[in-house]
Write an enzyme that holds these catalytic residues in place. Structure first.
Site, PDB file in Angstrom:
ATOM      1  N   SER A   1       0.836  -1.192   0.000  1.00 15.47           N
ATOM      2  CA  SER A   1       0.000   0.000   0.000  1.00 15.47           C
ATOM      3  C   SER A   1       0.868   1.238   0.000  1.00 15.47           C
ATOM      4  O   SER A   1       2.082   1.164   0.134  1.00 15.47           O
ATOM      5  CB  SER A   1      -0.862   0.022   1.269  1.00 15.47           C
ATOM      6  OG  SER A   1      -1.710  -1.091   1.312  1.00 15.47           O
TER       7      SER A   1
ATOM      8  N   SER B   1      -3.777  -3.565  -2.467  1.00 15.73           N
ATOM      9  CA  SER B   1      -3.165  -2.293  -2.098  1.00 15.73           C
ATOM     10  C   SER B   1      -4.190  -1.324  -1.536  1.00 15.73           C
ATOM     11  O   SER B   1      -5.292  -1.195  -2.038  1.00 15.73           O
ATOM     12  CB  SER B   1      -2.519  -1.681  -3.346  1.00 15.73           C
ATOM     13  OG  SER B   1      -1.549  -0.720  -3.000  1.00 15.73           O
TER      14      SER B   1
ATOM     15  N   ASP C   1      -4.321   2.409  -1.279  1.00 13.13           N
ATOM     16  CA  ASP C   1      -3.636   3.618  -1.740  1.00 13.13           C
ATOM     17  C   ASP C   1      -4.517   4.807  -1.417  1.00 13.13           C
ATOM     18  O   ASP C   1      -5.454   5.121  -2.154  1.00 13.13           O
ATOM     19  CB  ASP C   1      -3.381   3.521  -3.249  1.00 13.13           C
ATOM     20  CG  ASP C   1      -2.503   2.319  -3.606  1.00 13.13           C
ATOM     21  OD1 ASP C   1      -1.893   1.737  -2.699  1.00 13.13           O
ATOM     22  OD2 ASP C   1      -2.447   1.967  -4.794  1.00 13.13           O
TER      23      ASP C   1
END
Lengths: 334, 334, 334, 334
Positions: free
Chosen positions: B224, B262, B264
């Site tokens: 991430s 991830s 983000d």
């Protein structure tokens, strides 16, 4: 091979599909209608590009998704596409002020095939070619839109054709570009219509190019870009929206600034299954999220390459406000 | 100067702020609490980083926005931040499994200052440092979170400190990175916590680096990245969300893949005005959208540079599953 | 039968499930932990409610979606739930300032069952019971949260229990309410935690009630409501988000104002299939959108009834700032 | 007074504006173009309605927002409206298949006033009147759209006029309805185009009506509804989107089901300030969120009443597939 590969260039981690084009996804076809008329203030440099999915999308819609990086655009059809998760017509690309005539033409196109249709959701996306073309003269007709649909075939012509006829990006002549990637057993194809960015923004394979020898084509900090992604991977609609998001990573890597006046729209569809209009159940065997890494990379790479290929396939063009120079190949090949 | 500039590197079109750090935005402070304990399977390499806005954010919240590029993360506080458009506490960064203890600590911190507070919206973001750190041992306490807040000052220490202690990106040791840009009369600062990507993904100033001499640090296609943006430009909350979106362009340019696992997350706030809790009207003179081009570029550039600076400020670290190598500077400086 | 049906009342077009509770969806269990301690300024009237999906949600997550009607809330876990489209833990409801301790307790709960877990996404939702309960004393512990999970069974106790202990809605005592609907072969169940609205807002089966005989319980224009929907219909994650949206229609019909300080969160999950953490393909036979009408009505009806049942199951309660009266049944039955 | 008030009915907590119409917001004008031609299978019962904001919206756009309750609709212009937060043209309502011709007509209308315009964002919304009208014959022309704009005045004609000509809701004849509310010093006005719901769905002031004496007008579980909200309160764009959300609460209270084939779109704009196209700063003194409770209630109440007023102002209409009965007033007044 697209114009990018034809120069011996390559990009990214994944191998391209056979033709390195969106038509590497079986059944996807692309057609153009190009209008180049007159010169000077009334010059027309515009057109329509059609992306036609396989089969009968109205009777048997395809799963679809989208991502809007910045929404300063006139995109038609994305609310329904996103809420139903389906694409039920071909997709048209054109200039800003022709958007709605093209959408109206898609209604005609569907009604010809399905006279009993009462609700039709055309998908039309646009960029503004008003630097080279007298956009306010609104030359595009229903006939032009239908001609683009009619012209659809399995080879993608790149460059200054169709909707790409009058576009420019990074103060360079742009047009239509395409690319594809293999992701395991599947293919992801991209078709781009780049019309964004100032000269300082361009990143060519990550590099700044020295464009100081070219005339400046001044413009405000606007401009847009449209990307269509197709895949034969069995993805759910929401996963296709996430695929479209990865296209935006590819755009960013070309230096696309997503400037305040930019309409940056990405649409993705899958040909792997159908959601028939009258079905009561739909069977699908989808790829769960943790397995999507390669497909995501494919979308980003194909998008970046499609943008660069649009620049490399374009040629200098004279239009309404002057000449927009093509990207000199020697800058790229050294 | 950040670690990137200290090496004589530069990036983008806009000039950096004085310190090339998020603290170039007046009043913004950053503090770390670093935990490095033990070795082998039980090694702890983790911490907390606090970003503290000026003034009393609880009494006088700041306008704020956010963008979630991919949402596989445990971010706390963003629904209210987005719906009210305000930031009412400091922001903490930490490891995945410490997220909620840090959020609970922020409640303590606010109640100490505002004993009559009954609703508090902490903002905490996280990445997973489980390769180097025994994350499941959950060593972070309330005291650690409060210590990070207490430590906040106007200099940003980069590298393997605070939340960055155990992070890695592109199979290289990562940490905390920062950068800033001047956009006309305003400043945009970024602080990044990069923890994403495989080695093949990295783009350093657009280039692939030859990392073949380094040991591989195998990991799944996860990881991430968190970015905090601060500005002194008078932007509306929704405009700050759009600013945060441009941070994602900067992430993309480092090769961040936004992989399926991830998280983000990008958060942006402005110090230019306040939305006091008990106000009946709020006066603001905001920058309209068409004027935001420079600020958008500033956000993208500062984010890209903050990620690269995190890589350049980190050092080799041995932890739970082995050693994660820092990016060899010689690869970058040639 | 829920408290609403027990009074002989009915609502809507669709028949209720057997118990008219969220547990009519096979395998769904609900547990409470109730804290009633002290009186006067330090009174505690709070608790935790657990909604536990069948099976092992961490190893085999369930498809899930959500809708945020207004986001002034501290909801934990919804970003990942929405981006992955999965629920991987039980859901906890509690008071605002206990949110993060409950989330931390879910981490403990998962680690006990999956010691190798390194990333865990708890889902915790909250309302503010600060009128009746000394919320800032933060009495809820990890043990309380685990006790609620432990207590989960196939009968839903309604009223002033669990997270509902100290809540009020429309200036009346509220609590936990539940209801269900049959939609063809499927069931939709709802569990509500209503804590919203002023007296003037209430619509009871569409009617205004004369509440003038009751003491006013003054409060600001705030308050929240949480709704959990479960179904055994095979819906895609995005369709579950749309189902959650229809819960908001039911809320509106009770007069819920979605006021500026309101956190109105709805979460929906399906027990019909799983998205196993390590799957490489997931087979599902889903109901396409045009067939969802009945399920949508079921979600709206079950939600409206669950809110009314919460009011009807609650009893007068004395707490920190005074007594909150229950809805007098005679007002409803005439 | 609208048709609802003319019958002596009232609804909600807040007082109506002077005319109980969207035109109570100073400067807002409404115009209709009505097409009633032929009978039998080729009958045309359709039209266009224009909502025209005060001033020159293209040169000086108004702050605007929107909410999409369910997106099965062809709405044009909302991406840019939402991303820029502005309305730069009048709003047109029409039938589904006329959407794009109306949008194209707005381009003509703007170019007549601003010949140098190169990017224009029309806002057009639609419902499907295909039960009463031969929608596929596509009778609406550019001239019809311009006529609706031309006809705009400060009185709203309700009922079977303009876009409302052929609409039906709850299997009753519908049309155009309007209402307004005073919220402190401000006014919120609503204009509704209801075309949703089956007979069983209708809630008239919360009550089920006995419609068993009326012929059934069978239809699939589709139908849409469009609501336009105007206010003179100084709200930020994002706050206007939240205002539009509260319109959806009003829709829900009429029994609107937001069925799978429904396009339920709500657009809100403010006349309190402008965001001029060439401004470099915009001054605004906005109402912060915690003060929005009354405005939110005003939006919900005005929307509910506008829908009911559309039903009460409509008359029986014969069209393509038969007669759609108006709501018998005696059912309502008892």
């Amino acid at each position: 091979m697209n114009s990018f590969r034809a120069l011996g260039l390559s990009l990214g981690q994944l191998p391209p599909g056979k033709g390195c084009s969106i038509c590497d996804v079986p059944g996807v076809r692309v057609g153009h209608r190009t209008l180049v008329r007159g010169s000077g203030p009334g010059a027309m440099r515009t057109g329509v590009t059609a992306i036609v999915p396989p089969g009968d999308p109205y009777a048997e819609p395809l799963p679809a998704g989208a991502f809007v990086l910045h929404g300063h655009g006139k995109a038609v059809g994305l609310w329904q596409l996103l809420h139903l998760g389906t694409l039920e017509t071909p997709i048209l690309l054109t200039n800003t002020l022709a958007t709605f005539r093209c959408a109206d033409a898609v209604i005609t196109w569907v009604l010809e095939r399905h006279p009993d249709a009462r609700s039709i959701n055309p998908v039309v996306l646009e960029c503004n070619d008003g630097y080279l073309s007298a956009i306010e003269s609104r030359p595009i007709t229903e006939g032009d839109a239908l001609a683009a649909l009619e012209a659809a075939g399995e080879e993608v012509e790149e460059g200054c054709v169709g909707a790409g006829t009058g576009m420019m990006a990074f103060e360079l002549k742009s047009g239509i570009g395409t690319a594809s990637r293999r992701a395991g057993e599947w293919t992801v194809g991209a078709l781009a219509l780049p019309n964004m960015g100032r000269r300082e923004d361009l990143l060519f394979l990550g590099r700044k190019l020295d464009l100081s020898g070219l005339p400046r084509v001044r413009r405000e900090d606007r401009g847009s870009v449209v990307v269509i992604l197709a895949t034969d991977a069995p993805l759910l609609p929401e996963q296709l929206s996430r695929l479209a998001r990865r296209g935006a990573l590819g755009l960013a890597r070309t230096g696309a600034p997503a400037s305040p006046g930019s309409g940056d729209f990405l649409v993705a569809f899958s040909t792997a299954y159908r959601i028939p209009r009258k079905a009561v159940r739909v069977k699908v065997e989808f790829v769960p999220d943790y397995e999507l890494g390669k497909l995501y990379r494919a979308a980003a790479e194909a998008t970046e390459e499609a943008v660069l290929s649009a620049l490399l396939s374009a040629r200098d063009m004279e239009g309404r406000k002057g000449v927009v120079p093509a990207l000199p190949r020697e800058l790229v090949l050294t």
